[in-house]
Every structure is written in C-alpha cells, then in structure tokens.
Design a protein around this motif. Sequence first.
Motif, PDB file in Angstrom:
ATOM      1  N   ILE A   7       0.841  -1.189   0.000  1.00 54.68           N
ATOM      2  CA  ILE A   7       0.000   0.000   0.000  1.00 54.68           C
ATOM      3  C   ILE A   7       0.874   1.237   0.000  1.00 54.68           C
ATOM      4  N   MET A   8       0.680   2.102  -0.967  1.00 56.30           N
ATOM      5  CA  MET A   8       1.424   3.361  -1.057  1.00 56.30           C
ATOM      6  C   MET A   8       0.578   4.486  -0.481  1.00 56.30           C
ATOM      7  N   SER A   9       1.141   5.201   0.478  1.00 57.70           N
ATOM      8  CA  SER A   9       0.413   6.297   1.114  1.00 57.70           C
ATOM      9  C   SER A   9       0.644   7.604   0.366  1.00 57.70           C
ATOM     10  N   ASN A  10      -0.458   8.241  -0.026  1.00 53.84           N
ATOM     11  CA  ASN A  10      -0.379   9.570  -0.630  1.00 53.84           C
ATOM     12  C   ASN A  10      -0.906  10.630   0.319  1.00 53.84           C
ATOM     13  N   ASN A  11      -0.832  10.360   1.606  1.00 55.30           N
ATOM     14  CA  ASN A  11      -1.372  11.307   2.581  1.00 55.30           C
ATOM     15  C   ASN A  11      -0.594  12.614   2.643  1.00 55.30           C
ATOM     16  N   ASN A  38      -0.481  -6.980  -5.921  1.00 55.29           N
ATOM     17  CA  ASN A  38      -1.316  -6.503  -4.818  1.00 55.29           C
ATOM     18  C   ASN A  38      -0.998  -5.062  -4.420  1.00 55.29           C
ATOM     19  N   PHE A  39      -0.702  -4.230  -5.414  1.00 55.42           N
ATOM     20  CA  PHE A  39      -0.384  -2.829  -5.148  1.00 55.42           C
ATOM     21  C   PHE A  39      -1.660  -1.999  -5.096  1.00 55.42           C
ATOM     22  N   SER A  40      -1.740  -1.119  -4.117  1.00 57.36           N
ATOM     23  CA  SER A  40      -2.867  -0.197  -4.020  1.00 57.36           C
ATOM     24  C   SER A  40      -2.379   1.099  -3.384  1.00 57.36           C
ATOM     25  N   GLU A  41      -3.263   2.097  -3.329  1.00 67.15           N
ATOM     26  CA  GLU A  41      -2.899   3.403  -2.788  1.00 67.15           C
ATOM     27  C   GLU A  41      -3.987   3.914  -1.858  1.00 67.15           C
ATOM     28  N   THR A  42      -3.571   4.794  -0.969  1.00 69.81           N
ATOM     29  CA  THR A  42      -4.527   5.498  -0.122  1.00 69.81           C
ATOM     30  C   THR A  42      -4.242   6.984  -0.218  1.00 69.81           C
ATOM     31  N   SER A  43      -5.282   7.790  -0.292  1.00 69.89           N
ATOM     32  CA  SER A  43      -5.137   9.235  -0.456  1.00 69.89           C
ATOM     33  C   SER A  43      -6.040   9.955   0.533  1.00 69.89           C
ATOM     34  N   PRO A  44      -5.641  11.179   0.928  1.00 69.98           N
ATOM     35  CA  PRO A  44      -6.441  11.922   1.898  1.00 69.98           C
ATOM     36  C   PRO A  44      -7.590  12.647   1.224  1.00 69.98           C
ATOM     37  N   ARG A  45      -8.523  13.079   2.041  1.00 67.69           N
ATOM     38  CA  ARG A  45      -9.526  13.999   1.529  1.00 67.69           C
ATOM     39  C   ARG A  45      -8.863  15.353   1.333  1.00 67.69           C
ATOM     40  N   ILE A  73       3.145  -4.492   3.315  1.00 67.77           N
ATOM     41  CA  ILE A  73       4.177  -3.481   3.099  1.00 67.77           C
ATOM     42  C   ILE A  73       3.488  -2.135   2.932  1.00 67.77           C
ATOM     43  N   LEU A  74       3.852  -1.185   3.775  1.00 67.24           N
ATOM     44  CA  LEU A  74       3.336   0.176   3.664  1.00 67.24           C
ATOM     45  C   LEU A  74       4.459   1.056   3.132  1.00 67.24           C
TER      46      LEU A  74
END
Length: 344
Positions: A7-11, A38-45, A73-74
């Motif tokens: 997981i890739m953090s875009n915070n 299994n790659f994904s991302e998370t983004s903030p509001r 894996i973060l």
Amino acid sequence: MSNVPCIMSNNFSYVRNPGGVADVAENLSACLQEIVPNFSETSPRNSRATAATLRRFASEVLLEAQYWRRDAILFFPNYFALPLPGSRTRDVVLVHDLQFKSYPEFHSPLRRAILEFAHRVARRRAAGVVFISRTTEADFLKHYGAPHLYKTILNPVDVQGAKSTSSRREIESPYAIANFHSYPHKNVRKVFELFNQVSRSFPELKLVVTGNHREAETILQGAGTPEESVVFTGFIEKERVLNLSRHAEFFMSASLFEGFNMSAAEAAKLRRPVLLSDIPVHRELFSDYAHLFDLGSPALDLPRFRAYLDSFPSRPAWTFAEDTEPSAVAKQYRDFFLEIARAR
C-alpha cells in the motif's frame, strides 16, 4: 510477495501543487501499478485547513492502525512512517533529501523538529529506506547512520507527456526555461542574474519561468531583469511544462540544494542543454551532461558556456536516461520489496 499487499500512502498530498515530490509520487504510482503484485494506494480527503499537516500525520497513524496485525508493506513516498508497537507491517520510507540539515534557516523550528523525528524513526524502525540519490544516501548515513535495509533508487523520470502534446512551439521566440516553484533553496534571484549575463550574448532570448512565484516580480526588479524578457506561466499542467522544456534553448537552475532535481532530469531526458549550479547532487547526476557553474562566482564564464552550447549536439545522451525509465525504476522497487518481504 504475491500474497503480501503493498500500500502506497499519498497522505502527504494535502499540499496544493507540491512540486517535485508530487511528480515523483505520481510517476512511482504509475510504474509500480504495472509490476508490483497486490499494489494499491490510499489518499487523503482534500483539505486546505491550517491543521492539514497534523491531519496528514494522523492519517498515516490511522493507516498503520488499519494494517496493524496484517502482513503488509506500507510504502511512504515522503519520509514519514510510525510503526506501531506490535505491528506486523513492514514500512518502507522514501527519503528525498536532508535540506533541513544544511539549510535550517529555510525551515521553522516546528518543521525541523518533525523532520528530525521522522528521519530518526525511519532509521530505527522502518523495514527499508529508499534514497533518491547517492548524495541523499550519504547525507542520511552521515547524520543518522545506516538503516536496517536501504537502497538508492533514482527517481522515475517520465517525459512521455511531451510527445502526447502538440509539436507546435507555444512561444516562438528563443527562450531558456526555469521550471520550479519559488522556495528559498531554488535561489530565484541568481537565476535572473544568470539570465541577465547570458542575454548579453543572446539579446533575443527570453526566460520562461513556470510554477508558483509569489514574490517573483519584486525579485525580478531587484535583479535588474527587464520585465519584457521574462514570461511567467504560473502553475501549469505537467504536459505543458514538458512541451515548453522540449523547445527551450536550455534549462537553468541555480539551486543551493537538491536531492535529485526532477526538472533538470526531465530536460536532460528531452535532450536539452542544462545550466546547473555546482552542488553535490548535480555533480553526481549531471557532471558529464550539464554545464555546471560556481555559485560563489559573481559572473558566469560565458565563453565556456557558449562553447558548451555549440558542442551540445555532438554530446552523448544523459548517462542516467535508462536508469530513470519508469519500468527500470519499478523493477528495482519490486526487488527491494521482495527483499523486505523475505527478511521476516
């Protein structure tokens, strides 16, 4: 690793138009999706509140909590990670530079404290640390020592956007380009002073300045640069920046400090001449391609620079052009993630 989510953090992207860091993250996102299982991302509001910075860090902690007992894996592409006690996550931190160590005056005491804390945590608790240049790696090892696992992987530099736009020149006059936001380390006044000197030999030359420059006109007047010689575009989309770079006579940067210099790398991959300050990372990445000048010298060696421009067509391609291809960078990240996955 195929069963371990990544997981890739875009915070970090709460900042509007954050510049090179956002370019790196966007390029990484695109190339890692192609090759990392299994790659994904998370983004903030979206948020422009004054508490956005605190919200960013809170979001990172919540991300850690979400995967606390999972084998995952973060990946944090902008220096911050906080592995929670007992966490099963394997945090990977990307370190761009340690500018706050060399130029503390450019950062508030609070920001320096946050950066100091974040880098110490990365050194002690991250499962892996990636540096974007050997220069950044050396700075980190000097100040904090070696992390558990670390690797230098150059940034992915994607200039395909220049090919997707019209080949027509946006500005017909010959021009140099300086594409970056106005931060203290970018040394904007020096850019104008250099342009003044170069324009004596090339009187028709203009200077195109992209990005956000809140005090640019004041600096312009202080440097004695004629307003009619400079075109300010403001913040523009990446494809337009690349198209402007592709048609420029040369790219110029007078940075006091860089961890990589994405804009210079883009210009180099577009096969444009590059005028750069003689600082460690520019020597590392561009010494055999660019014309480097001494920041301490008041005058540019114009005859030598003209000779560089005249000889440029016969010069070889940038040494790191292939190493910074997104597909090549993605493979290095995938292999590093695999190494981290196997280490536990």
